[in-house]
Design a protein around this motif. Structure first.
Motif, PDB file in Angstrom:
ATOM      1  N   PRO A  62      26.648  -4.350  42.892  1.00  0.00           N
ATOM      2  CA  PRO A  62      25.101  -4.381  42.630  1.00  0.00           C
ATOM      3  C   PRO A  62      24.235  -3.120  42.849  1.00  0.00           C
ATOM      4  CG  PRO A  62      25.519  -5.090  44.989  1.00  0.00           C
ATOM      5  CD  PRO A  62      26.934  -4.832  44.319  1.00  0.00           C
ATOM      6  N   ALA A  63      23.385  -2.973  41.980  1.00  0.00           N
ATOM      7  CA  ALA A  63      22.429  -1.601  42.159  1.00  0.00           C
ATOM      8  C   ALA A  63      21.021  -2.077  41.499  1.00  0.00           C
ATOM      9  CB  ALA A  63      23.042  -0.776  41.459  1.00  0.00           C
ATOM     10  N   TYR A  64      20.178  -1.097  41.897  1.00  0.00           N
ATOM     11  CA  TYR A  64      18.535  -1.283  41.721  1.00  0.00           C
ATOM     12  C   TYR A  64      18.576  -1.539  40.050  1.00  0.00           C
ATOM     13  CZ  TYR A  64      13.828   0.056  40.858  1.00  0.00           C
ATOM     14  OH  TYR A  64      12.529   0.090  40.301  1.00  0.00           O
ATOM     15  N   PRO A  65      18.218  -2.650  39.438  1.00  0.00           N
ATOM     16  CA  PRO A  65      18.120  -2.972  37.999  1.00  0.00           C
ATOM     17  C   PRO A  65      17.567  -1.942  37.085  1.00  0.00           C
ATOM     18  CG  PRO A  65      16.354  -4.291  39.379  1.00  0.00           C
ATOM     19  CD  PRO A  65      17.254  -3.573  40.481  1.00  0.00           C
ATOM     20  N   CYS A  66      16.595  -1.470  37.568  1.00  0.00           N
ATOM     21  CA  CYS A  66      15.582  -0.530  36.482  1.00  0.00           C
ATOM     22  C   CYS A  66      16.606   0.452  35.917  1.00  0.00           C
ATOM     23  CB  CYS A  66      14.469   0.039  36.718  1.00  0.00           C
ATOM     24  SG  CYS A  66      13.397  -1.392  37.221  1.00  0.00           S
ATOM     25  N   ASN A  67      17.494   1.052  36.548  1.00  0.00           N
ATOM     26  CA  ASN A  67      18.498   2.138  36.518  1.00  0.00           C
ATOM     27  C   ASN A  67      19.069   1.632  34.982  1.00  0.00           C
ATOM     28  OD1 ASN A  67      17.505   3.353  38.656  1.00  0.00           O
ATOM     29  ND2 ASN A  67      19.591   2.912  39.726  1.00  0.00           N
ATOM     30  N   ARG A  68      19.627   0.795  34.955  1.00  0.00           N
ATOM     31  CA  ARG A  68      20.678   0.438  33.671  1.00  0.00           C
ATOM     32  C   ARG A  68      19.753   0.290  32.420  1.00  0.00           C
ATOM     33  NH1 ARG A  68      20.890  -4.340  36.741  1.00  0.00           N
ATOM     34  NH2 ARG A  68      20.388  -6.364  35.625  1.00  0.00           N
ATOM     35  N   HIS A  69      18.317  -0.434  32.696  1.00  0.00           N
ATOM     36  CA  HIS A  69      17.438  -0.662  31.667  1.00  0.00           C
ATOM     37  C   HIS A  69      16.806   0.495  31.268  1.00  0.00           C
ATOM     38  CE1 HIS A  69      16.856  -4.623  33.627  1.00  0.00           C
ATOM     39  NE2 HIS A  69      17.953  -4.874  32.709  1.00  0.00           N
ATOM     40  N   PHE A  70      16.667   1.868  31.870  1.00  0.00           N
ATOM     41  CA  PHE A  70      16.109   3.037  31.318  1.00  0.00           C
ATOM     42  C   PHE A  70      17.417   3.660  30.505  1.00  0.00           C
ATOM     43  CE2 PHE A  70      13.144   3.840  35.012  1.00  0.00           C
ATOM     44  CZ  PHE A  70      11.928   4.017  34.228  1.00  0.00           C
ATOM     45  N   LEU A  71      18.603   3.345  30.792  1.00  0.00           N
ATOM     46  CA  LEU A  71      19.702   3.804  29.811  1.00  0.00           C
ATOM     47  C   LEU A  71      19.461   3.149  28.702  1.00  0.00           C
ATOM     48  CD1 LEU A  71      22.498   4.044  32.637  1.00  0.00           C
ATOM     49  CD2 LEU A  71      21.125   6.205  31.716  1.00  0.00           C
ATOM     50  N   ARG A  72      19.345   1.808  28.785  1.00  0.00           N
ATOM     51  CA  ARG A  72      19.105   1.037  27.554  1.00  0.00           C
ATOM     52  C   ARG A  72      18.195   1.621  26.513  1.00  0.00           C
ATOM     53  NH1 ARG A  72      19.455   0.125  23.117  1.00  0.00           N
ATOM     54  NH2 ARG A  72      19.842  -1.785  21.901  1.00  0.00           N
ATOM     55  N   LEU A  73      16.810   2.034  27.290  1.00  0.00           N
ATOM     56  CA  LEU A  73      15.770   2.672  26.670  1.00  0.00           C
ATOM     57  C   LEU A  73      16.109   3.629  25.621  1.00  0.00           C
ATOM     58  CD1 LEU A  73      12.928   1.795  26.365  1.00  0.00           C
ATOM     59  CD2 LEU A  73      12.418   3.548  28.003  1.00  0.00           C
ATOM     60  N   VAL A  74      17.072   4.603  26.190  1.00  0.00           N
ATOM     61  CA  VAL A  74      17.217   5.877  25.547  1.00  0.00           C
ATOM     62  C   VAL A  74      18.693   5.708  24.783  1.00  0.00           C
ATOM     63  CG1 VAL A  74      16.270   7.378  27.079  1.00  0.00           C
ATOM     64  CG2 VAL A  74      18.329   6.996  27.502  1.00  0.00           C
ATOM     65  N   GLU A  75      19.304   4.427  24.383  1.00  0.00           N
ATOM     66  CA  GLU A  75      20.417   4.089  23.719  1.00  0.00           C
ATOM     67  C   GLU A  75      21.475   4.431  24.503  1.00  0.00           C
ATOM     68  OE1 GLU A  75      20.032   2.123  21.204  1.00  0.00           O
ATOM     69  OE2 GLU A  75      17.808   2.121  21.196  1.00  0.00           O
ATOM     70  N   GLY A  76      21.487   4.471  25.602  1.00  0.00           N
ATOM     71  CA  GLY A  76      22.669   4.738  26.487  1.00  0.00           C
ATOM     72  C   GLY A  76      23.209   3.611  27.146  1.00  0.00           C
ATOM     73  N   ARG A  77      24.119   3.306  27.907  1.00  0.00           N
ATOM     74  CA  ARG A  77      24.461   2.244  28.476  1.00  0.00           C
ATOM     75  C   ARG A  77      25.113   2.524  29.741  1.00  0.00           C
ATOM     76  NH1 ARG A  77      29.616   0.920  25.001  1.00  0.00           N
ATOM     77  NH2 ARG A  77      29.608   3.226  24.540  1.00  0.00           N
ATOM     78  N   ALA A  78      25.134   1.503  30.626  1.00  0.00           N
ATOM     79  CA  ALA A  78      25.463   1.590  32.166  1.00  0.00           C
ATOM     80  C   ALA A  78      26.740   0.856  31.977  1.00  0.00           C
ATOM     81  CB  ALA A  78      24.591   0.715  32.949  1.00  0.00           C
ATOM     82  N   THR A  79      27.757   1.346  32.894  1.00  0.00           N
ATOM     83  CA  THR A  79      28.942   1.028  33.006  1.00  0.00           C
ATOM     84  C   THR A  79      28.788   0.473  34.618  1.00  0.00           C
ATOM     85  OG1 THR A  79      30.338   2.633  31.613  1.00  0.00           O
ATOM     86  CG2 THR A  79      31.419   1.383  33.402  1.00  0.00           C
ATOM     87  N   LEU A  80      28.909  -0.822  34.629  1.00  0.00           N
ATOM     88  CA  LEU A  80      28.557  -1.467  35.914  1.00  0.00           C
ATOM     89  C   LEU A  80      29.951  -1.810  36.581  1.00  0.00           C
ATOM     90  CD1 LEU A  80      25.720  -4.128  35.530  1.00  0.00           C
ATOM     91  CD2 LEU A  80      25.438  -1.827  36.171  1.00  0.00           C
ATOM     92  N   ILE A  81      30.169  -1.188  37.734  1.00  0.00           N
ATOM     93  CA  ILE A  81      31.461  -1.191  38.368  1.00  0.00           C
ATOM     94  C   ILE A  81      31.294  -2.144  39.755  1.00  0.00           C
ATOM     95  CG2 ILE A  81      33.217  -0.163  39.665  1.00  0.00           C
ATOM     96  CD1 ILE A  81      32.579   2.340  37.915  1.00  0.00           C
ATOM     97  N   PRO A  82      32.153  -3.420  39.659  1.00  0.00           N
ATOM     98  CA  PRO A  82      31.976  -4.336  40.698  1.00  0.00           C
ATOM     99  C   PRO A  82      32.242  -3.657  41.931  1.00  0.00           C
ATOM    100  CG  PRO A  82      33.288  -5.274  38.824  1.00  0.00           C
ATOM    101  CD  PRO A  82      32.998  -3.888  38.436  1.00  0.00           C
ATOM    102  N   THR A  83      31.317  -3.653  42.915  1.00  0.00           N
ATOM    103  CA  THR A  83      31.741  -3.307  44.556  1.00  0.00           C
ATOM    104  C   THR A  83      31.449  -4.554  45.191  1.00  0.00           C
ATOM    105  OG1 THR A  83      29.485  -2.751  44.514  1.00  0.00           O
ATOM    106  CG2 THR A  83      31.019  -1.040  43.920  1.00  0.00           C
ATOM    107  N   ASP A  84      31.987  -4.276  46.672  1.00  0.00           N
ATOM    108  CA  ASP A  84      31.841  -5.365  47.477  1.00  0.00           C
ATOM    109  C   ASP A  84      31.808  -4.763  48.965  1.00  0.00           C
ATOM    110  OD1 ASP A  84      34.453  -4.680  48.176  1.00  0.00           O
ATOM    111  OD2 ASP A  84      35.285  -6.692  47.178  1.00  0.00           O
ATOM    112  N   ALA A  85      31.829  -5.472  50.105  1.00  0.00           N
ATOM    113  CA  ALA A  85      31.423  -4.818  51.339  1.00  0.00           C
ATOM    114  C   ALA A  85      32.756  -4.018  51.603  1.00  0.00           C
ATOM    115  CB  ALA A  85      31.507  -6.396  52.398  1.00  0.00           C
TER     116      ALA A  85
END
Length: 392
Positions: free
Chosen positions: A125-148
């Motif tokens: 998980p991460a702060y959600p707006c980060n990935r949405h800013f990337l989409r706004l400029v036509e980029g993409r977030a590579t979300l990497i699963p993490t845990d404890a």
């Protein structure tokens, strides 16, 4: 009637779910209900009085016009002085860009570094707006699963595994939202070395710096002077509604950032900048440190209390004011659980769905930006709500 057509990117930008929880909480309060807010990432103390006085004086003096796009020179120098005082970093004020909130800083970085189709690696998980800013400029977030096991943080090995020809940067946060975990000096150094070797840029969100407990967070600039830093006056300094943040960038990037700032928002709010000059005074910093101690006490109460109720929080978070909890003991739909708690017990909690996709429906985030008395009441209400929860 003409059918409305929206840009295709809109379908891929998800709602900020915590704001829907807040809206429902406000509606219940309007009905006379007593709601305990554990959903929103907003310090409950308000803006420190010295900052308020500076803002009032600025208004009285008529400082309501534009400033330079990069910010007031005096404030840029004050930020650089803060880094010298707190981190021992000799920072050139010309590298400091004052922005309308931390969000403005991320918008500038996204526009400058991310081409259409380019990727930025970040934890899930991460702060959600980060990935949405990337989409706004036509980029993409590579979300990497993490845990404890990795404290919900990226590791150099994860970056190596997921990096490809389209990757441009790595974005991490320390302390992190939603987990509150802090990256050590050596972890930051390793991430910086790995990202540099792969030809990418390292961006570190340090918005919760100052809010750490039993440790001091290392700034990435201490180990990687070429990194990018996002920060804000919102959390440690309690200036959420003033909408003011800053970005520290490599010197060569500043003219391009200035050009973007001029076009995207002209400048950060002048009144807020004048007020923020008082944030670094001894009086303000003493107030902020007292508040840090209060957050520490709140964490130390809420963490064992939630564990006793059955929420899984395997590691003690060292920073921010959040507890990211595994709620799978109560079923696999944390959004419904949050709805149940707010409707029956009037406790507002954020569902994990806001922060990514990896086991998101099994997690919730509790914010302890509330008094100890209110947190004690919240625990009693949550315990009662769990007894009536059909998932138990």
């Amino acid at each position: 009637m003409l059918k409305q057509r929206w840009a295709s990117r809109i379908a891929e930008i998800e709602p900020f779910h915590v704001m829907a929880v807040l809206e429902r909480a406000k509606a219940l309060e309007a009905q006379g209900r007593d709601v305990i807010h554990m959903e929103i990432g907003e310090p409950d103390f308000g803006t420190p009085e010295p900052i308020m006085r500076a803002g009032q004086a600025a208004l009285a003096a008529g400082h309501t016009d534009y400033t330079p796009a990069l910010g007031l020179p005096a404030l840029r120098e004050a930020v650089a002085g803060f880094y010298r005082q707190r981190y021992g970093i000799n920072l050139d004020p010309r590298r400091v860009v004052i922005t309308p909130g931390g969000s403005g800083a991320l918008l500038l970085i996204s526009a400058l570094l991310v081409d259409p189709g380019a990727k930025v690696l970040m934890a899930d998980p991460a702060y959600p707006c980060n990935r949405h800013f990337l989409r706004l400029v036509e980029g993409r977030a590579t979300l990497i699963p993490t845990d404890a096991h990795s404290s919900y943080q990226l590791t150099p090995e994860m970056v190596e595994q997921h990096w490809d020809a389209d990757s441009a940067a790595v974005l991490c946060a320390s302390p992190a939202n939603p987990s509150g975990s802090v990256l050590s000096r050596e972890q930051l150094r390793s991430l910086a070395d790995t990202t540099r070797r792969l030809g990418g840029q390292l961006i570190v969100d340090e918005i919760y710096h100052g809010l750490t407990y039993g440790c001091d967070a290392t700034s990435v600039l201490e180990v990687a002077p070429d990194a990018w830093v996002l920060n804000s006056f919102s959390k440690y300094f309690g200036m959420t509604g003033w909408r003011l943040g800053w970005l520290i960038a490599p010197e060569a990037a500043v003219p391009e950032l200035e050009k973007l700032a001029q076009n995207l928002y002209i400048c950060a709010p002048h009144l807020s900048q004048r007020a923020a000059l008082a944030a670094f005074s001894e009086e303000s910093l003493a107030i902020c440190e007292t508040r840090r101690e209060a957050f520490h006490r709140r964490r130390d109460f809420l963490l064992p209390a939630l564990r006793e109720l059955g929420f899984g929080i395997p590691q003690t978070p060292d920073g921010a004011f959040y507890l990211y909890a595994d709620a799978s003991a109560f079923g696999a739909d944390s959004q419904r659980l949050c709805q149940h708690l707010i409707e029956t017990e009037h406790v507002a909690v954020t569902p994990g769905l806001d922060f990514g996709h990896h086991r998101a429906t099994e997690h919730v985030r509790f914010a302890y930006a509330n008094s100890l008395e209110r947190l004690e009441q919240a625990v009693e209400r949550i315990a009662r709500g769990l007894q009536s929860w059909p998932g138990c």
